[in-house]
Write an enzyme that holds these catalytic residues in place. Sequence first.
Site, PDB file in Angstrom:
ATOM      1  N   ASP A 229      79.422  -1.184  65.716  1.00  0.00           N
ATOM      2  CA  ASP A 229      78.590  -1.471  64.935  1.00  0.00           C
ATOM      3  C   ASP A 229      80.176  -0.338  63.756  1.00  0.00           C
ATOM      4  OD1 ASP A 229      77.713  -3.140  63.018  1.00  0.00           O
ATOM      5  OD2 ASP A 229      75.702  -2.018  64.215  1.00  0.00           O
TER       6      ASP A 229
HETATM    7  C1  BGC Z   1      75.819  -5.053  61.511  1.00  0.00           C
HETATM    8  C2  BGC Z   1      76.159  -5.340  62.111  1.00  0.00           C
HETATM    9  C3  BGC Z   1      77.672  -6.335  61.491  1.00  0.00           C
HETATM   10  C4  BGC Z   1      78.151  -5.370  60.599  1.00  0.00           C
HETATM   11  C5  BGC Z   1      79.456  -6.025  59.789  1.00  0.00           C
HETATM   12  C6  BGC Z   1      76.852  -3.416  60.168  1.00  0.00           C
HETATM   13  O1  BGC Z   1      75.949  -3.323  59.278  1.00  0.00           O
HETATM   14  O2  BGC Z   1      74.879  -3.934  61.963  1.00  0.00           O
HETATM   15  O3  BGC Z   1      75.586  -6.301  62.724  1.00  0.00           O
HETATM   16  O4  BGC Z   1      78.120  -7.586  62.302  1.00  0.00           O
HETATM   17  O5  BGC Z   1      78.028  -4.827  60.037  1.00  0.00           O
HETATM   18  O6  BGC Z   1      79.063  -6.511  58.594  1.00  0.00           O
END
Ligand code: BGC
Length: 714
Positions: A229
């Site tokens: 993530d």
């Molecule tokens: C979120 C993800 C997301 C990523 C990119 C993260 O903070 O948890 O679900 O895909 O950011 O935006």
Amino acid sequence: MDIEKILKELEPEERVSLLSGVNSWGTAAVPRLHIPPIIITDGPHGVRKTKTDGGSFDIGNNEPSTAFPTAAAIASSWNTDNAYKMGVAIAKECRLLGVNVLLAPGVNIKRSPLCGRNFEYYSEDPLLTGKFAAAFIKGVQSLGVACCIKHFAANSNEDFRFYGDSIVDERTLREIYLRAFEIAVKDAKPYALMCSYNSVNGVLMSENKLLLTDVLRGEWGFDGLVMTDWGAIRDKVKGVIAGCDLEMPGDVTYNKTRLLNAMKNDTEVSKSVETSVRRVLSLVDKTFNSAHTCESDLKDHLTLATEIAADCAVLMKNDGTLPLSGSEIIFIVGEMFEKMRFQGAGSSLITPTKLISPKNAFDAHGVQYEYSKDSVPEKISADVILFFGGLTDFEESEGFDRKNMKLSAKQTSLIKALLRTGKKVVFILFAGSPVELPFANLLSAILNMYLPGMCGGEAVYKLVYAEVNPSGKLAESWPRSSKDSSCAEDFGKGPVSNYYEKSEVGYRYFDKHPEKLTFPFGHGLSYTTFSQKIIEKTDNSVTFSVSNTGSCDGAEVVQYYETIDGIRNLLAFEKVYLKAGETKTIELAFERPDYTGYSTQIDFKPQPIADTITLESPLKDFKKTISGKLLYNLVLATVRKDYKKARKLPDSPQRDAKLKNAHFVLKMMPNSSLRGLAMSSGGKFTYEMACAFVEIANGHIAKGLALMRKPRPA
Ligand code: BGC
């Protein structure tokens, strides 16, 4: 692509560069070997392709795309075809925008109704979640666009998502929290998977060899790529050894240098790097060499988004007031009639190609009504009052959890005032997760739209005026209040989550406490009536006869449960569309999962949290020291400025989007760690600066300033 040949030709620096993003939405290219960058965007309910790379928080500046209903709504349709069709449509838009990987679907289990991100997740039930995820992935990947299934694993809250630890016994982990991933991975073979920020039983997910390598790859046969993530990497070397291939958004010099040095001295590291690079190249190969052609008509997607939204809506209560015939005099109350809440807040925020609010739809269809945004007139001349309300983006969003399940005081008093008029009141509800409904028995009808996507208004019109018969069923239990949920003693209390309720999540708990529910899992009404009976059963299949016994066409969901080891389990389901008077025979095949062999004990003791401020401490902990408070205020001031700026903008959809983004970041920032910020800033806030901030916050001002002055590595 001859992956093995390319692997041999890649220099160590190039290998390392391929294991990290170059910005929020792209991986490194190696032009001399014709390796293109992989373009990644957020989903899950549309394509959020940012116009520029403004970093991971640049949420409002997107290419327009179709905003489909969110996962909470989709699962309520109990029709996995919806997820498949939506996947195909989103993949077409990805192809048009040059996107290779879609960060979707979100398959975390809804442990508590308070999780701010529940709108983005399907269900409390692992089978339902897994089946929807699999159908969605198959749809997207049928056009050669990769899905990155997320957030693996046991990521059940938002307040502590960056530094939380989920303490969960092995049986519960496998039976509830891993199972949805397992079903989707085995059935649909997603090309990629995103590991979550949190730890599970003390081990950070981006370093969790047990789950990323032994279980995911070893047991389930996952052969795709694992990415972090955004900012979830801590120790790059440990991560690669554990099976975490790609760091996003990446571009952290400190991590690259460390990995490069480790490769020189340790064959285990260089072997792991080679394996990870092979997976990156394989993803490039899968998503660039796709033979599929793609034509997309955004108008078709409007129709699809409307059909799906209508198929998802759950008629939770009805005394016969709905459907309306068209001859009633109606009075409409509630701002969501004009400003429908159609999607959630946070990284999933889509810039819609078009927006059809209930007002737009009612006007287009020539419905006559009187309307009041937020007050109840002395005298109402009407037969029926339609109240449009629900949760706002300031109450429910990625980045923070709700504190309770209440609607705002303003809405509650409005509903009470409407009920005092003695008229029939129909509540048309927009929310990503359950809300308290203490007045449910006084309402004539409740039509729950969840967050229905950009065409939700048209779907409301069709449902209210019986062009479509409601057929959704709740994919999650609706407790009376959050205090009634099975993890109420633990949820939201601190970074260490004790999954003490074990597998008694959702209906598995409420079966023993039915008095704590407003509406049960699987509940949903229709304008017609059905009867169903089991006509045959074998060890792994069951045959139902289902009849529409009413006078209009409709759809019923056949749900098959068995009690295993004392707990009810959903084993199979199918949505059956039936003409008035029609009968169909439905055979459902199922497997009976057996988790009895796994331990229900937790043999892990969380470490006490350090007193001093570390790279892992949430920013809010910086307030404990004078110098730390100064830094905290400095960081927060920038974010507050964005929020204030957005508030001053003139009323418009752009202002709404900017405001909710700024609010999301503002709420999230105090829970972010400096390590996380350094790992997700794309090199702007370096690891070395983060270390300096920690020193300063701990009172070692001179040491911190010296670190700041140190030249940055090239
Ligand atoms: C979120 C993800 C997301 C990523 C990119 C993260 O903070 O948890 O679900 O895909 O950011 O935006």
